[in-house]
Enzyme design. Structure first.
Site, PDB file in Angstrom:
ATOM      1  N   ASP A 190      -9.887  -3.279  -6.134  1.00  0.00           N
ATOM      2  CA  ASP A 190      -9.413  -2.630  -4.909  1.00  0.00           C
ATOM      3  C   ASP A 190     -10.256  -1.381  -4.649  1.00  0.00           C
ATOM      4  O   ASP A 190     -10.287  -0.469  -5.481  1.00  0.00           O
ATOM      5  CB  ASP A 190      -7.938  -2.260  -5.094  1.00  0.00           C
ATOM      6  N   SER A 228       0.830  -1.195   0.000  1.00  0.00           N
ATOM      7  CA  SER A 228       0.000   0.000   0.000  1.00  0.00           C
ATOM      8  C   SER A 228       0.874   1.258   0.000  1.00  0.00           C
ATOM      9  O   SER A 228       1.683   1.434  -0.909  1.00  0.00           O
ATOM     10  CB  SER A 228      -0.976  -0.043   1.187  1.00  0.00           C
ATOM     11  N   HIS A 269      -8.083  -4.763  -1.368  1.00  0.00           N
ATOM     12  CA  HIS A 269      -6.869  -4.024  -0.981  1.00  0.00           C
ATOM     13  C   HIS A 269      -6.091  -4.861   0.029  1.00  0.00           C
ATOM     14  O   HIS A 269      -6.528  -5.062   1.167  1.00  0.00           O
ATOM     15  CB  HIS A 269      -7.243  -2.669  -0.374  1.00  0.00           C
TER      16      HIS A 269
END
Length: 322
Positions: free
Chosen positions: A267, A139, A295
């Site tokens: 996502d 991320s 995600h």
């Protein structure tokens, strides 16, 4: 994992994001025992690194840069630790400032384009140990790692052999707008702000007047938070300038080491239409863009699922690429 499909009991990007982060394996008690080390930074602050030593002498070290408001105790970090240990590798999770359980000292914090900090950590590890390094980021940490790889160009290979980014928001403007709307704003943005705002307020107590405290208290979106806190503290003109300049997508053609960019097309944080296509990356970049995964989800198997296979797949890609 480039053709990952979620199990039938785990439908949709939101469920594929939320459920694995809370309930899938590995369990928290499976976390290997880390050895913590504290480094003093060039600006007299500190960063904490959690290490696993290699089972095989001279084996590579995998360095994992975590995501927003995350740490070495996150489920995906444990999955990567277990995968690295199974490969006989050493493993390190450097904590971005303020994420190791203790407030950092300097006015700055961390951000999605924090490639200077990423580079300082990687270069110090490489110089100290002399062993090959592999690097992964998840991320926010994935975007920051990609930005470092882009900035380094040909010289990145002197520090790392290969790089992987998982669920990286490579277009921060698209991701920021997505997370600040509708369900995402009510659930994800609210959850992030519940921890980010208290940390920012603690920073204001350390450094009174550092930012507009009342404006931060009123923030209900990530854009508002970044505009009053993240951007000005790290040299950006505002949230829009930060999101534009910190995004990795525009410079992926500059990457010169083997690099995996792994994103699910469903996502909730990273819209599928914002992901790079093959024509937007250089020859050193491999794109995995499965339809499912959410995600940092990618759970597999029967209920309640297991996220270790996706970490193992990334580790295997790094092994082969290096």
């Amino acid at each position: 994992m480039h053709d990952y499909r979620a199990p039938r009991w785990l439908p949709g990007g939101h469920l594929q994001t939320i459920w694995p982060s809370l309930f899938s394996r590995p369990w928290m008690h499976e976390a290997p025992p880390y050895r913590r080390e504290r480094w003093t930074t060039p600006d007299e602050d500190f960063v904490d690194l959690d290490h696993l030593d290699a089972a095989t002498p001279g084996a590579p070290r995998l360095v994992l840069f975590h995501g927003l408001e995350s740490s070495s105790s996150s489920r995906y970090a444990i999955a990567f630790a277990l995968a690295a240990r199974a490969a006989g590798w050493a493993f390190t999770v450097p904590h971005f400032r303020g994420c190791s359980g203790e407030p950092n000292l300097a006015p700055r914090a961390y951000h999605s384009g924090d490639f200077e900090e990423v580079g300082w950590i990687l270069e110090r590890l490489r110089a100290r140990e002399g062993r090959p390094l592999l690097a992964a980021g998840v991320s926010l940490g994935g975007n920051a790692l990609l930005r470092w790889t882009e900035e380094q160009g040909d010289s990145a290979a002197a520090t790392v052999r290969a790089v992987a980014a998982v669920s990286a928001p490579v277009d921060l403007t698209a991701s920021g707008r997505a997370i600040d709307r509708g369900f995402n704003r009510a659930v994800y943005a609210r959850r992030f702000l519940q921890t980010m705002k208290p940390r920012a307020l603690a920073k204001w107590q350390q450094h009174p007047g550092l930012f507009d405290r009342e404006r931060l208290l009123r923030a209900t979106t990530l854009w508002e938070f970044d505009d009053v806190f993240t951007a000005p503290l790290h040299g950006f003109a505002g949230a829009d300038d930060y999101w534009r300049r910190a995004s990795a997508k525009p410079q992926l053609h500059a990457v010169r080491v083997p690099t995996l960019v792994f994103n699910a097309r469903n996502d909730p944080f990273v819209p599928g239409d914002s992901l790079p296509g093959p024509h937007e990356v250089g020859a050193h970049v491999t794109l995995w863009q499965p339809a499912d995964g959410g995600h940092v989800g990618f759970a597999q198997g029967p209920f309640p699922g297991d996220v270790r296979p996706f970490a193992e797949a990334v580790v295997d890609w790094l092994r082969r690429a290096a």
